[in-house]
Design a protein around this motif. Structure first.
Motif, short mmCIF file in Angstrom:
data_model
loop_
_atom_site.label_atom_id
_atom_site.label_comp_id
_atom_site.label_asym_id
_atom_site.label_seq_id
_atom_site.Cartn_x
_atom_site.Cartn_y
_atom_site.Cartn_z
N ARG A 253 0.83 -1.20 0.00
CA ARG A 253 0.00 0.00 0.00
C ARG A 253 0.86 1.25 0.00
NH1 ARG A 253 -2.04 4.06 2.48
NH2 ARG A 253 -4.23 4.61 2.25
N SER A 254 1.96 1.23 0.73
CA SER A 254 2.83 2.40 0.79
C SER A 254 3.48 2.71 -0.55
CB SER A 254 3.92 2.19 1.86
OG SER A 254 4.84 1.19 1.45
N THR B 57 -0.11 4.04 -3.07
CA THR B 57 -1.13 4.65 -2.22
C THR B 57 -2.37 5.08 -3.00
OG1 THR B 57 0.63 5.43 -0.77
CG2 THR B 57 -1.54 6.42 -0.47
N ASP C 283 -6.09 3.68 -2.38
CA ASP C 283 -7.14 4.59 -1.92
C ASP C 283 -8.34 4.58 -2.86
OD1 ASP C 283 -5.77 5.27 0.35
OD2 ASP C 283 -5.02 7.18 -0.43
N ARG D 155 -10.12 1.24 -2.41
CA ARG D 155 -10.83 1.21 -1.13
C ARG D 155 -12.14 1.97 -1.21
NH1 ARG D 155 -11.37 4.86 2.33
NH2 ARG D 155 -9.64 6.08 1.52
N ALA D 156 -12.14 3.06 -1.99
CA ALA D 156 -13.35 3.88 -2.13
C ALA D 156 -14.48 3.11 -2.81
CB ALA D 156 -13.03 5.15 -2.91
N TYR E 246 -11.17 -1.32 4.72
CA TYR E 246 -12.26 -0.36 4.58
C TYR E 246 -11.94 1.02 5.12
CZ TYR E 246 -15.31 -4.40 3.66
OH TYR E 246 -15.90 -5.54 3.13
N LEU E 247 -11.04 1.12 6.10
CA LEU E 247 -10.85 2.38 6.79
C LEU E 247 -9.49 3.03 6.58
CD1 LEU E 247 -12.44 1.41 10.23
CD2 LEU E 247 -13.56 2.51 8.28
N MET E 248 -8.47 2.24 6.31
CA MET E 248 -7.11 2.76 6.26
C MET E 248 -6.94 3.76 5.12
SD MET E 248 -3.59 0.57 6.17
CE MET E 248 -2.03 1.33 6.45
N THR E 249 -6.46 4.97 5.46
CA THR E 249 -6.25 6.01 4.44
C THR E 249 -4.81 6.48 4.46
OG1 THR E 249 -6.90 7.71 6.03
CG2 THR E 249 -8.62 6.83 4.58
#
Length: 198
Positions: A46-47, A50, A54, A57-58, A195-198
């Motif tokens: 993910r890093s 990103t 993101d 995930r949306a 679901y939540l990690m931004t």
């Protein structure tokens, strides 16, 4: 006549003990270690991407993930109540709580199938991108754990229906409850990561 199967606490009656059987704790620690490696890999990837993570995930519906979290937490509460009722010798009550926990697990599974269907029909399958590969692999592994947990709870119900339910059965019941809590814990981490990690 009911038999009180409550375990000894840290009093003059005896030392406090870890619930369940030793084998379940070995399994849980090993499972947690493997999932921790998966989660670290996810965070590293993910890093590096990103924006992609993101945007992907949306596409998930937080409300569905939150509903599943609520279902598993509620199921865990029923499992705790089941163990406490069994320790007090209230086996029919314990069986009822176990049935309600199983219902929560089944509803979780139905919700997950609906979510999978929605994702795939909108073009976000396991091969869409790395985020959705992780999403389907992680939630699929979790679904497998849930399926096992439902079978374990079914075994709990069967044990609770036996007239000769004893202390050994109580250990099995505690082990089953511990496994259910593992499934709950894994989902909470997955919900946060996916679901939540931004």
């Amino acid at each position: 006549m009911t038999v009180d199967l409550r375990t000894k606490t840290a009093t003059a009656r005896g030392p406090r003990r870890i619930p369940g059987e030793a084998g379940i704790w070995v399994f849980i620690l090993g499972d947690l270690f493997i999932f921790a490696l998966f989660f670290v890999t996810f965070v590293v990837d993910r890093s590096q991407e990103t924006a992609l993570f993101d945007a992907s995930r949306a596409e998930l519906h937080i409300s569905w993930g939150a509903l599943n979290t609520l279902l598993l937490l509620t199921g865990s509460l029923f499992v705790v109540w089941s163990v406490h009722a069994a320790r007090d010798g209230k086996l029919p009550e314990a069986s009822r709580f176990t049935t309600w926990a199983m219902g929560c697990g089944v509803l979780f599974g139905i919700n997950k199938v609906v979510e999978y269907t929605d994702k795939i029909s909108s073009g976000h399958g396991p091969d869409s991108n790395i985020f959705f590969t992780y999403y389907f692999c992680f939630t699929g592994l979790h679904a497998l754990h849930l399926l096992v947990a439902l079978c374990v709870l079914g075994r709990m119900r069967w044990l609770l229906a036996q007239p000769d339910f004893d202390q050994q059965d109580m250990g099995t019941l505690e082990s089953a409850a511990t496994y259910w809590h593992l499934v709950d814990l894994l989902w909470i981490v997955l919900f946060a990561l996916l679901y939540l990690m931004t």
